[in-house]
Write an enzyme that holds these catalytic residues in place. Structure first.
Site, PDB file in Angstrom:
ATOM      1  N   TRP A 174       0.836  -1.203   0.000  1.00  0.00           N
ATOM      2  CA  TRP A 174       0.000   0.000   0.000  1.00  0.00           C
ATOM      3  C   TRP A 174       0.867   1.248   0.000  1.00  0.00           C
ATOM      4  CZ3 TRP A 174      -0.495   4.466   2.666  1.00  0.00           C
ATOM      5  CH2 TRP A 174      -1.649   5.223   2.436  1.00  0.00           C
ATOM      6  N   TYR A 190       1.233   3.983  -3.013  1.00  0.00           N
ATOM      7  CA  TYR A 190       0.823   5.364  -2.739  1.00  0.00           C
ATOM      8  C   TYR A 190       1.943   6.332  -3.110  1.00  0.00           C
ATOM      9  CZ  TYR A 190      -1.238   9.296  -0.159  1.00  0.00           C
ATOM     10  OH  TYR A 190      -1.780  10.511   0.185  1.00  0.00           O
ATOM     11  N   ASP A 243      -6.742  -0.490  -0.024  1.00  0.00           N
ATOM     12  CA  ASP A 243      -7.075   0.784   0.616  1.00  0.00           C
ATOM     13  C   ASP A 243      -8.540   0.789   1.046  1.00  0.00           C
ATOM     14  OD1 ASP A 243      -6.155   3.809   0.896  1.00  0.00           O
ATOM     15  OD2 ASP A 243      -8.202   3.806   0.121  1.00  0.00           O
TER      16      ASP A 243
END
Length: 287
Positions: free
Chosen positions: A221, A225, A241
């Site tokens: 994640w 990002y 997410d």
């Protein structure tokens, strides 16, 4: 110094400003009267910038920086930060094949993917935000700025410090700010990794996500990002997410799993990042 930064309209400035405002670190950034301002540091020099809409196809950048030779680099960073070079027509044609995304695009035709001024700053923000709310992460970031950031020689309008340098964070005991020791070690480790590889956060560099995943405490994640907002990978997609899952579930009126979201997103390649931004932004209307 004032500069005009052009783009291909439309541009959803309220959405961009809302995103940045919700994540503004006290002392580093301000959002007021439709204007975004922040302190900046480049090659050891410090200054400030402000940006706001000017015309239908340009933003106005006001820059206060002591080194005029740095202006091209500053402009390049600002253009990435505000996604001014996005080819939205091409992106939207691809995404609009999905009826749900077609509807979201019609509602926000100028929506862009917010970037960031600096890769280390974004990585620190992302790690601070692991398993806590955006608000709590911003408060921690404010503590980090106040304790380790260099003060501006001439503070103005709420801008007091520049973000801490990698060399400072690499040796700091960041757990004293009120976070798990493991997270503090991850933050310092990321700073040290940048010292070891100054191109770690270079936009467009091949293999960027793999290098991030190799760092202690950086999972998929966080890496995705950072890829989306700093490396400017248009296909960056933070799998799992919660916001994306909740947005899709609310829009479609039924439960959605992380696996189902990832499978659905395959059709959105190579622009999954823009699909993610559309879903995130929809939360303000479906919550």
């Amino acid at each position: 110094m004032r500069l005009s930064l052009g783009f291909e309209p439309p541009y959803d400035w309220p959405a961009m400003l809302g995103f940045l405002s919700a994540r503004a670190i006290v002392g580093l950034e301000t959002v007021a009267d439709g204007v975004y301002s922040r302190s900046i540091s480049l090659s050891g020099a410090h200054g400030t910038l402000s940006i706001q809409p000017a015309t239908a196809d340009s933003l106005e950048l006001t820059l206060d920086f002591p080194d005029p030779t740095a202006v091209p680099e500053i402009v390049a960073r600002v253009r990435r930060m505000f996604d001014l070079d996005a080819e939205l027509a091409t992106i939207h044609r691809h995404l609009a094949v999905d009826p749900l995304l077609a509807r979201l695009i019609d509602e926000r035709p100028g929506l862009r993917v917010p970037g960031t001024w600096d890769g280390l700053e974004l990585a620190i923000r992302a790690v601070l935000g692991q398993q806590i709310t955006v608000g709590a992460a911003i408060k921690l970031a404010g503590k980090l700025l106040a304790q380790y950031g260099a003060p501006l020689a001439s503070p103005r309008d709420g801008l007091t410090h520049v973000f801490p340098e990698a060399a400072v964070l690499a040796v700091a005991d960041l757990a004293t700010l009120g976070m798990p020791k493991s997270r503090g070690r991850t933050l310092s480790g990321v700073a040290q990794a940048l010292l070891d590889d100054p191109l770690l956060f270079e936009p467009g560099r091949e293999g960027g996500v793999a290098r991030l995943l190799a760092l202690h405490g950086i999972g998929d994640w966080t890496a995705q990002y950072i890829a989306l907002r700093q490396l400017r990978d248009m296909d960056g997609f933070p799998n799992g997410d919660v916001g994306l899952i909740n947005a899709l579930a609310a829009l479609e009126g039924g439960p959605v799993t992380a696996k189902q979201l990832l499978a659905r997103a395959e059709a959105w390649r190579p622009y999954r990042g823009y699909a993610a931004q559309l879903l995130w932004t929809s939360l303000s209307r479906v919550d």
